[in-house]
Design an enzyme around this catalytic site. Structure first.
Site, PDB file in Angstrom:
ATOM      1  CB  SER A  69      -8.135   3.551   2.564  1.00  0.00           C
ATOM      2  OG  SER A  69      -7.314   3.001   3.587  1.00  0.00           O
ATOM      3  CE  LYS A  75      -3.912   1.977   2.595  1.00  0.00           C
ATOM      4  NZ  LYS A  75      -4.838   1.770   3.722  1.00  0.00           N
ATOM      5  CB  SER A  82      -8.380   0.769   5.583  1.00  0.00           C
ATOM      6  OG  SER A  82      -9.098   1.934   5.315  1.00  0.00           O
TER       7      SER A  82
HETATM    8  N1  GLN Z   1     -13.209   3.825   5.867  1.00  0.00           N
HETATM    9  C1  GLN Z   1     -12.704   4.296   7.097  1.00  0.00           C
HETATM   10  C2  GLN Z   1     -12.396   5.766   7.020  1.00  0.00           C
HETATM   11  O1  GLN Z   1     -12.671   6.352   6.024  1.00  0.00           O
HETATM   12  C3  GLN Z   1     -11.511   3.506   7.518  1.00  0.00           C
HETATM   13  C4  GLN Z   1     -10.252   3.986   6.905  1.00  0.00           C
HETATM   14  C5  GLN Z   1      -9.063   3.191   7.337  1.00  0.00           C
HETATM   15  O2  GLN Z   1      -9.203   2.182   8.015  1.00  0.00           O
HETATM   16  N2  GLN Z   1      -7.902   3.695   6.984  1.00  0.00           N
HETATM   17  O3  GLN Z   1     -11.915   6.343   7.931  1.00  0.00           O
END
Ligand code: GLN
Length: 452
Positions: A143, A68, A167
């Site tokens: 993400s 990532k 994420s």
């Molecule tokens: N979807 C969640 C957010 O927008 C989690 C993001 C993440 O875990 N980095 O914060």
């Protein structure tokens, strides 16, 4: 694609030949889903050269891995999906990168993500969205959507993602692969671009359970460079019997009937006692998360001021701060910075931030109470199947609701694994196995049952 399969091919063809073909193939294949932001071809060549002098018995010898783009790899660009870091080159290796390099892995490329890991669909990437490998009109989740998509599409056997509020797990569920959010502190965060430091964890994604376990074993452990990391307790790695599984009533109450049936049918096949448990505070998980996380985001992202890292624009100091941030940070990132500074400001701190911290504790206690009765807890990973590109971009609140089952676990610091359990309307479905602190091996044990 599994590690075993790649190992066999490398044995047959030799490393150099394998990568000659593989790089061409993977670059072509990636065009279909756009999971990789960019490839690291020079690094691949360099690594192959180095591997010639290394032992073939290294656990990840020659295995391609995707990373990532918020995890630092020395000498390689690291954008975190943001324009503000478009020109940023990492000056050191994250601890997890050091470990996988030592294990013989070959870093193929950096994967797409929502900007600074804020989002649930990769549509917040400042570059382009990634497509779901099972249906290109749908999102791969986020993400870590890029990492999950390249594993789901069979471009690499393993990848690293990061999980702050879901994420790793939600995109793993959307792309039909395994994804683990480790116990907070089990994996070093050194070299991970911070989003919300009390929640961020790096974790493995794989199409095969054994591969995921192997990657977790390599990256876990205390690191002096991350004071929140901890030694993984040895006794926790010893196989223990699982006697009972908890089903939180609150998670299944309003769930889509078909989704509920599929999840429950999968668990009922296993001969383990199932008990209903109650997690009465998890319904406040989203409220709590979307106060604590932005507060930490606003502090962590203050460093992108146009002076120290990445892009810079403006005529004097004050103008540089304003212009750089205004121009090179995306809307979702700005929204969270603004919310964060607000909830931390004098007069509102007690009303919002402090209250959210108390709620966080209550959610943790809720889980602890449940774990007195059961060994593990089963929850859906996502309330919905992979949604259409553009479906939720106009409504941030709806996007936030995708995290309803993942954020409470993050707030409690617990480990959870997404397990792919089948398909609905030709789209992948996943469930989450949640364990108490450092119960990753118990989770793996139960995931093995689900596989058979
Ligand atoms: N979807 C969640 C957010 O927008 C989690 C993001 C993440 O875990 N980095 O914060």
């Amino acid at each position: 694609m599994t590690i075993e399969e790649v190992k066999k091919e490398i044995e047959r063809e030799g490393l150099e030949k394998f990568y000659e073909n593989y790089l061409e193939w993977v670059k072509e294949k990636n065009k279909e889903i756009k999971g990789f932001l960019f490839f690291c071809e020079d690094l691949v060549k360099e690594t192959i050269k180095e591997l010639k002098n290394k032992s073939k018995s290294l656990p990840l010898y020659g295995i391609p891995i995707a990373i990532k783009d918020n995890i630092l790899v020395k000498g390689i660009k690291c954008t975190a999906g943001s324009k503000i870091l478009e020109n940023y080159i990492a000056t050191y290796d994250a601890t997890v990168i050091k470990k996988i390099k030592e294990s013989g892995a070959v870093i193929v490329g950096k994967t797409n993500m929502d900007e600074f890991a804020m989002g649930s669909s990769t549509e917040n990437s400042a570059y382009f969205p990634t497509l779901n490998p099972f249906d290109k009109s749908r999102v791969p989740g986020g993400s870590s959507g890029g990492s999950a998509a390249v594993v789901g599409a069979g471009l690499v056997p393993i990848a690293l993602g990061s999980d702050t509020g879901g994420s790793i797990r939600q995109p793993a569920s959307f792309c039909g692969v395994y994804g683990l959010k480790p116990t907070y502190g089990a994996v070093s965060r050194y070299g991970l671009i911070a989003m919300a430091s009390s929640l961020d964890q790096i974790g493995p994604i794989a199409s095969n359970l054994d591969d995921l376990i192997l990657l977790f074993e390599i990256i876990k452990g205390k690191d002096n460079k991350d004071s929140t990391s901890l030694d993984f307790p040895k006794e926790k790695t010893i196989k223990k019997e699982i006697n009972s599984i908890g089903i939180p009533i609150e998670c299944f109450e309003n769930l889509d009937e078909k989704l509920k049936k599929l999840i429950l049918s999968k668990i009922k096949k296993i001969n383990i006692k199932i008990k209903e448990v109650s997690l009465k505070y998890i319904k406040y998980g989203i409220h709590c998360y979307y106060l604590i996380m932005p507060a930490e985001v606003s502090a962590n992202l203050a460093r992108y001021d146009g002076i120290r890292y990445g892009k810079r624009e403006g005529i004097d100091l004050w103008d540089i701060y304003k212009t750089t941030r205004r121009k090179y940070l995306g809307n979702e990132v700005k929204r969270r910075i603004i919310i964060g500074t607000f909830v931390l400001s004098h007069g509102y701190y007690e009303a919002y931030y402090l209250k959210a911290q108390k709620l966080r504790r209550a959610i943790y206690e809720d889980f602890q109470k449940a774990f007195k009765e059961v060994d593990l807890i089963i929850m859906p990973t996502s309330p919905s199947l992979p949604f259409k590109l553009g479906e939720k971009t106009e409504n941030p609140l709806e996007m936030y609701l995708s995290d309803i089952f993942t954020v409470p676990i993050s707030l409690a610091g617990l480990p959870a694994l997404n397990v792919p359990i089948g398909f609905m309307n030709n789209l992948p479905v996943g469930l989450q196995i949640v364990g108490n602190l450092f119960d990753e091996y118990k989770i793996f044990e139960f995931a093995k049952f689900l596989k058979d």
